[in-house]
Design a protein around this motif. Structure first.
Motif, PDB file in Angstrom:
ATOM      1  N   ARG A  73       2.435   5.072  10.370  1.00  0.00           N
ATOM      2  CA  ARG A  73       3.641   4.264  10.592  1.00  0.00           C
ATOM      3  C   ARG A  73       3.726   3.161   9.537  1.00  0.00           C
ATOM      4  N   LYS A  74       2.554   2.635   9.190  1.00  0.00           N
ATOM      5  CA  LYS A  74       2.491   1.565   8.197  1.00  0.00           C
ATOM      6  C   LYS A  74       2.982   2.063   6.828  1.00  0.00           C
ATOM      7  N   LEU A  76       5.043   4.457   6.270  1.00  0.00           N
ATOM      8  CA  LEU A  76       6.481   4.718   6.321  1.00  0.00           C
ATOM      9  C   LEU A  76       7.286   3.431   6.387  1.00  0.00           C
ATOM     10  N   LEU A  77       6.762   2.427   7.104  1.00  0.00           N
ATOM     11  CA  LEU A  77       7.455   1.143   7.174  1.00  0.00           C
ATOM     12  C   LEU A  77       7.509   0.500   5.788  1.00  0.00           C
ATOM     13  N   LYS A  78       6.409   0.586   5.056  1.00  0.00           N
ATOM     14  CA  LYS A  78       6.359   0.029   3.699  1.00  0.00           C
ATOM     15  C   LYS A  78       7.399   0.720   2.804  1.00  0.00           C
ATOM     16  N   THR A  80      10.211   2.427   3.789  1.00  0.00           N
ATOM     17  CA  THR A  80      11.600   2.178   4.179  1.00  0.00           C
ATOM     18  C   THR A  80      12.050   0.777   3.763  1.00  0.00           C
ATOM     19  N   LEU A  81      11.070  -0.132   3.639  1.00  0.00           N
ATOM     20  CA  LEU A  81      11.369  -1.497   3.209  1.00  0.00           C
ATOM     21  C   LEU A  81      11.743  -1.550   1.740  1.00  0.00           C
TER      22      LEU A  81
END
Lengths: 162, 162
Positions: A73-74, A76-78, A80-81
């Motif tokens: 998740r980390k 992917l979050l990085k 998408t940011l």
């Protein structure tokens, strides 16, 4: 009145009985189904899969279900940011790739797998088995997933009914 | 993961010894420092905090460190995916808010807290203590964090040296 010393008839300390039990459970008995994405997929597909399947870790595989990498998740979050076009960004670019993917096997103890999770600071491990490849080398087929959730659930089960 | 039958001199089954131990550890002894963001901050700040502190769950607090809500990596990933301007989107809009935030206390057993984590499908719980507010009501001050990582680490420690 019997003294409440922590030693049993068998000579085993209370501590040792607990440690023995925690070391007796195998990954095979608590593992979950692995959620995978193909190595040719894009970050957008991976994020969608993560939400549909409601998992925190995806395994990236090639033909035959062979482990290529891991997406958290980390990760992917990085992504998408950042100002990436995630519809056209291949997962291969952002995943952690073999041989840097820590993994476990069905025959390993949950305790050893938990130790790997803590030491390598990951949320889940792919459960794999070795398979011979045509070129004579070995691949790792993804057959399961062992996460902190599985370990927490086991912790709850072992303490149940007290 | 079924306990072997086997009764000890003391009349306690192996199973019961393990369950007793797992139920004896308190949240206070394994909790981590809480990572919080102010209720007036924006989603962008929350994501940055999550990366700097490397945690999967943030607690949203108001003045006095009082619990207002919780933000998970999943909440933030969902938000960054949407076409939101995360620099101007208040965390209050996307957080899970009180009274729907499951929490624990330092005096609770890790086992009970782990059960809450599994039942409510969250990754971490805020560790709180009740504080009297000026208006006569009670608030919950955030004093720690208990996550699946803490539980996995405890699992590893209890099985160590076997």
């Amino acid at each position: 009145a019997r003294p409440r010393v922590g030693y049993f008839h068998s000579g085993k300390s209370r501590y040792r009985v607990v440690a023995e039990k925690l070391n007796s459970v195998l990954v095979d008995s608590v593992k979950s189904v692995p959620i995978v994405v193909n190595e040719k997929s894009f970050v957008y597909d991976a994020v969608v899969t993560m939400f549909i399947e409601d998992v925190g870790t995806l395994f990236v595989v090639r033909e035959g279900g062979l482990l290529e990498g891991v997406l958290s998740r980390k990760d992917l979050l990085k992504t998408t940011l950042g100002s990436h076009d995630i519809h056209n960004l291949p997962v291969k670019v952002v995943m952690t790739r073999m041989p840097n993917v820590v993994h476990t096997t069905p025959e390993e103890t949950v305790w050893l797998a938990a130790k790997k999770i803590i030491e390598h600071e990951v949320d889940a491990l792919p459960v794999v088995r070795k398979v011979p490849l045509e070129d004579g080398s070995e691949g790792l087929e993804v057959i399961g997933r062992l996460s902190k959730t599985n370990i927490t659930r086991l912790f709850v089960e072992l303490g149940e009914g007290y």
